[in-house]
Design a protein around this motif. Structure first.
Motif, PDB file in Angstrom:
ATOM      1  N   MET A   1       0.842  -1.204   0.000  1.00 50.32           N
ATOM      2  CA  MET A   1       0.000   0.000   0.000  1.00 50.32           C
ATOM      3  C   MET A   1       0.871   1.245   0.000  1.00 50.32           C
ATOM      4  SD  MET A   1      -3.256  -0.752   2.476  1.00 50.32           S
ATOM      5  CE  MET A   1      -2.319  -1.358   3.865  1.00 50.32           C
ATOM      6  N   ASP A   2       1.916   1.196   0.816  1.00 48.80           N
ATOM      7  CA  ASP A   2       2.807   2.350   0.910  1.00 48.80           C
ATOM      8  C   ASP A   2       3.477   2.608  -0.443  1.00 48.80           C
ATOM      9  OD1 ASP A   2       4.512   4.336   2.164  1.00 48.80           O
ATOM     10  OD2 ASP A   2       6.091   2.832   2.045  1.00 48.80           O
ATOM     11  N   ASP A  11      -3.195   9.011  -1.776  1.00 45.88           N
ATOM     12  CA  ASP A  11      -3.776   7.846  -1.081  1.00 45.88           C
ATOM     13  C   ASP A  11      -5.180   7.504  -1.567  1.00 45.88           C
ATOM     14  OD1 ASP A  11      -5.190   9.899   0.032  1.00 45.88           O
ATOM     15  OD2 ASP A  11      -4.440   9.613   2.081  1.00 45.88           O
ATOM     16  N   ASP A  12      -5.698   8.237  -2.549  1.00 40.17           N
ATOM     17  CA  ASP A  12      -7.029   7.901  -3.078  1.00 40.17           C
ATOM     18  C   ASP A  12      -6.872   6.888  -4.218  1.00 40.17           C
ATOM     19  OD1 ASP A  12      -9.751   7.901  -3.264  1.00 40.17           O
ATOM     20  OD2 ASP A  12      -9.849   9.688  -4.540  1.00 40.17           O
ATOM     21  N   ARG A 170      -9.774  -2.753   3.248  1.00 40.95           N
ATOM     22  CA  ARG A 170     -11.123  -2.860   2.633  1.00 40.95           C
ATOM     23  C   ARG A 170     -11.374  -1.700   1.681  1.00 40.95           C
ATOM     24  NH1 ARG A 170     -13.193  -3.437   8.166  1.00 40.95           N
ATOM     25  NH2 ARG A 170     -12.791  -5.607   8.631  1.00 40.95           N
ATOM     26  N   ASP A 171     -10.929  -0.544   2.092  1.00 42.15           N
ATOM     27  CA  ASP A 171     -11.116   0.666   1.290  1.00 42.15           C
ATOM     28  C   ASP A 171     -10.527   0.492  -0.113  1.00 42.15           C
ATOM     29  OD1 ASP A 171     -11.743   3.538   1.160  1.00 42.15           O
ATOM     30  OD2 ASP A 171      -9.559   3.756   1.009  1.00 42.15           O
ATOM     31  N   PRO A 177     -16.107   3.801   3.157  1.00 44.51           N
ATOM     32  CA  PRO A 177     -15.236   4.230   4.259  1.00 44.51           C
ATOM     33  C   PRO A 177     -16.039   4.716   5.464  1.00 44.51           C
ATOM     34  CG  PRO A 177     -15.311   5.909   2.553  1.00 44.51           C
ATOM     35  CD  PRO A 177     -16.126   4.757   2.040  1.00 44.51           C
ATOM     36  N   ALA A 178     -15.348   4.796   6.603  1.00 43.18           N
ATOM     37  CA  ALA A 178     -15.957   5.413   7.792  1.00 43.18           C
ATOM     38  C   ALA A 178     -16.405   6.821   7.410  1.00 43.18           C
ATOM     39  CB  ALA A 178     -14.946   5.462   8.929  1.00 43.18           C
ATOM     40  N   GLY A 179     -17.586   7.191   7.843  1.00 47.66           N
ATOM     41  CA  GLY A 179     -18.086   8.534   7.551  1.00 47.66           C
ATOM     42  C   GLY A 179     -18.910   8.610   6.279  1.00 47.66           C
ATOM     43  N   SER A 180     -18.923   7.530   5.478  1.00 45.27           N
ATOM     44  CA  SER A 180     -19.717   7.544   4.250  1.00 45.27           C
ATOM     45  C   SER A 180     -21.210   7.622   4.601  1.00 45.27           C
ATOM     46  CB  SER A 180     -19.464   6.252   3.452  1.00 45.27           C
ATOM     47  OG  SER A 180     -20.467   6.070   2.474  1.00 45.27           O
TER      48      SER A 180
END
Ligand SMILES: O=C(O)CCC(=O)C(=O)O
Length: 209
Positions: A1-2, A11-12, A170-171, A177-180
């Motif tokens: 990922m990094d 990061d999107d 998961r994203d 995502p959290a907040g969606s």
């Protein structure tokens, strides 16, 4: 990922393809023409100015020596002067230019869909090569892609993977995502029912039993 975040400049990002490959000496002829992978990764063609990059990878799961059918790659400094099409080069035309991806298990080979490369044959009997191919791109390029994750969601392995992944992992598969605004009391409850054992607390829910 990094590595993907750095390679793609943000990061999107999303994972648009995963494959697990096993090759066995003598099973088939693995020698290929040099080719570029974009033919089944995009509806269009790669940009050659380094923008809109799709990052393709091999994560080696076994040690790869010259005997183990290593991927052969034409360095970008040479390949960039060769027109994008045709996607395949005549067999053997660039053999003296290629470099061999030989490395221990755990190594990550990063390339792009405009990079000329090919599969090669094993040079000794009884050998094998295992690799996981994970491909990333910036999110939102609807003309690119290869797999539909919802199409895999019913498979037991995918269910287990979703339960075990971190929210960030998961994203990368497109999970909300959290907040969606997708998440409400009903979706938090019913997603937990669909994925027994999942921790829904990052999304505002509870840990699934
Ligand atoms: O297995 C490899 O090293 C490369 C194979 C490849 O490029 C292909 O099958 O398209």
């Amino acid at each position: 990922m990094d590595a993907a975040e750095r390679f793609l400049g943000g990061d999107d990002i999303e994972i648009y393809k995963v494959e697990l490959w096993a090759k066995y000496a003598g099973a088939v002829d693995y020698d290929q023409m040099h080719h570029r992978d974009f033919g089944n990764h995009t509806l269009v063609v790669p940009r050659t100015d380094g923008e809109h990059v799709q990052m393709t990878t091999f994560i080696l799961l076994s040690d790869v020596t010259e005997l183990d059918g290593p991927t052969k790659v034409v360095p970008l400094e040479i390949g960039r002067d060769i027109p994008i099409l045709p996607r395949e080069q005549p067999f053997g035309a660039l053999l003296d230019k290629e470099v061999s991806v030989e490395a221990p298990a755990g190594s990550l080979f990063i390339y792009k869909t405009d990079i000329l490369h090919r599969g090669s044959n094993f040079k000794a009997p009884g050998r094998s090569r295992f690799a996981m191919l994970v491909d990333f791109q910036r999110r939102g390029w609807r003309w690119n892609g290869k797999m539909s994750w919802p199409d895999h969601a019913g498979r037991p392995g995918m269910t287990e993977a979703m339960v075990r992944m971190s929210p960030r992992e998961r994203d990368l598969f497109g999970w909300p995502p959290a907040g969606s605004d997708y998440w409400n009391a009903q979706t938090l409850r019913d997603v937990a029912l669909r994925y027994p054992g999942i921790d829904m607390t990052p999304y505002g829910g509870a840990r699934s039993p």
